[in-house]
Design an enzyme around this catalytic site. Structure first.
Site, PDB file in Angstrom:
ATOM      1  N   HIS A   1     -11.393  13.973   1.022  1.00  6.22           N
ATOM      2  CA  HIS A   1      -9.686  14.923   1.260  1.00  6.22           C
ATOM      3  C   HIS A   1      -9.905  14.499   2.339  1.00  6.22           C
ATOM      4  CE1 HIS A   1      -8.990  18.722  -0.177  1.00  6.22           C
ATOM      5  NE2 HIS A   1      -9.448  18.103  -1.066  1.00  6.22           N
TER       6      HIS A   1
ATOM      7  N   GLU B   1      -9.114  14.836   6.175  1.00  7.88           N
ATOM      8  CA  GLU B   1      -9.338  15.426   7.337  1.00  7.88           C
ATOM      9  C   GLU B   1     -10.830  15.487   7.327  1.00  7.88           C
ATOM     10  OE1 GLU B   1      -6.151  18.423   5.186  1.00  7.88           O
ATOM     11  OE2 GLU B   1      -7.812  16.523   4.774  1.00  7.88           O
TER      12      GLU B   1
ATOM     13  N   CYS C   1      -6.820  22.955   4.211  1.00  9.20           N
ATOM     14  CA  CYS C   1      -6.853  23.019   2.816  1.00  9.20           C
ATOM     15  C   CYS C   1      -8.202  24.064   3.475  1.00  9.20           C
ATOM     16  CB  CYS C   1      -7.569  23.297   1.681  1.00  9.20           C
ATOM     17  SG  CYS C   1      -8.916  22.489   1.659  1.00  9.20           S
TER      18      CYS C   1
ATOM     19  N   CYS D   1     -11.027  21.754   4.569  1.00  3.01           N
ATOM     20  CA  CYS D   1     -10.956  21.095   5.825  1.00  3.01           C
ATOM     21  C   CYS D   1     -10.968  21.816   7.065  1.00  3.01           C
ATOM     22  CB  CYS D   1      -9.661  19.946   5.331  1.00  3.01           C
ATOM     23  SG  CYS D   1     -10.152  19.323   4.020  1.00  3.01           S
TER      24      CYS D   1
END
Length: 161
Positions: A65, A67, A95, A98
């Protein structure tokens, strides 16, 4: 500053908007690669030290992801897995995975653009940052350039239908 900013516990500045626009540029890179358009960057003492955009499909990595990728680059830049004094700018509400990484990295401040009603862990679905039992507390501000980020996401998914 943009009228896209929502009321939040943190005061947003013009430099915050500049950093978020940079994150939106990273999100556009993700979209160009066929990934969900999310971009993130880590800032330390006014300097970008970590950049990331979504790449779980291209990297065959469910943890890739935006992040997480930005946190990894920032950790390498500082030579530390802890990132106190750093801010993370991301174009979509993080999410749970993260959010956990952000807390473990000891990010001081999180600024995100669009809310994520399906997986958001800053209040949309759950609020991992509001749990007082956790030993680190990141300051969270949502809504900066929310419309620009949401428009990018909508256009991406509309083109895929």
């Amino acid at each position: 500053m943009s009228s896209d900013a929502l009321d939040s516990p943190s005061v947003l500045t013009e430099i915050d908007e500049i950093f978020m626009r940079t994150a939106l540029g990273l999100a556009a890179e993700a979209a160009a690669a066929g990934e969900v358009p999310v971009g993130a960057l880590v800032v330390h003492e006014g300097k970008i030290i970590g950049r990331g955009w979504n790449a779980p499909i291209g990297l065959n990595d469910p943890t890739a992801h935006a992040e997480v990728r930005a946190l990894r680059e920032a950790g390498a830049a500082l030579g530390n897995y802890r990132l106190p004094g750093c801010s993370l700018y991301v174009t979509l509400e993080p999410c749970a995975m993260c959010a956990g990484a952000i807390q473990h990295a000891r990010i001081s401040r999180l600024v995100y653009a669009a809310r994520d009603p399906k997986t958001g862990a800053c209040g949309s679905v759950v609020d991992l940052f509001a749990l007082s039992r956790l030993n680190h507390h990141t300051s969270v501000t949502g809504g900066l350039l929310e419309k620009a980020s949401a428009d990018l996401l909508r256009a991406f998914f509309a083109a895929r239908r």
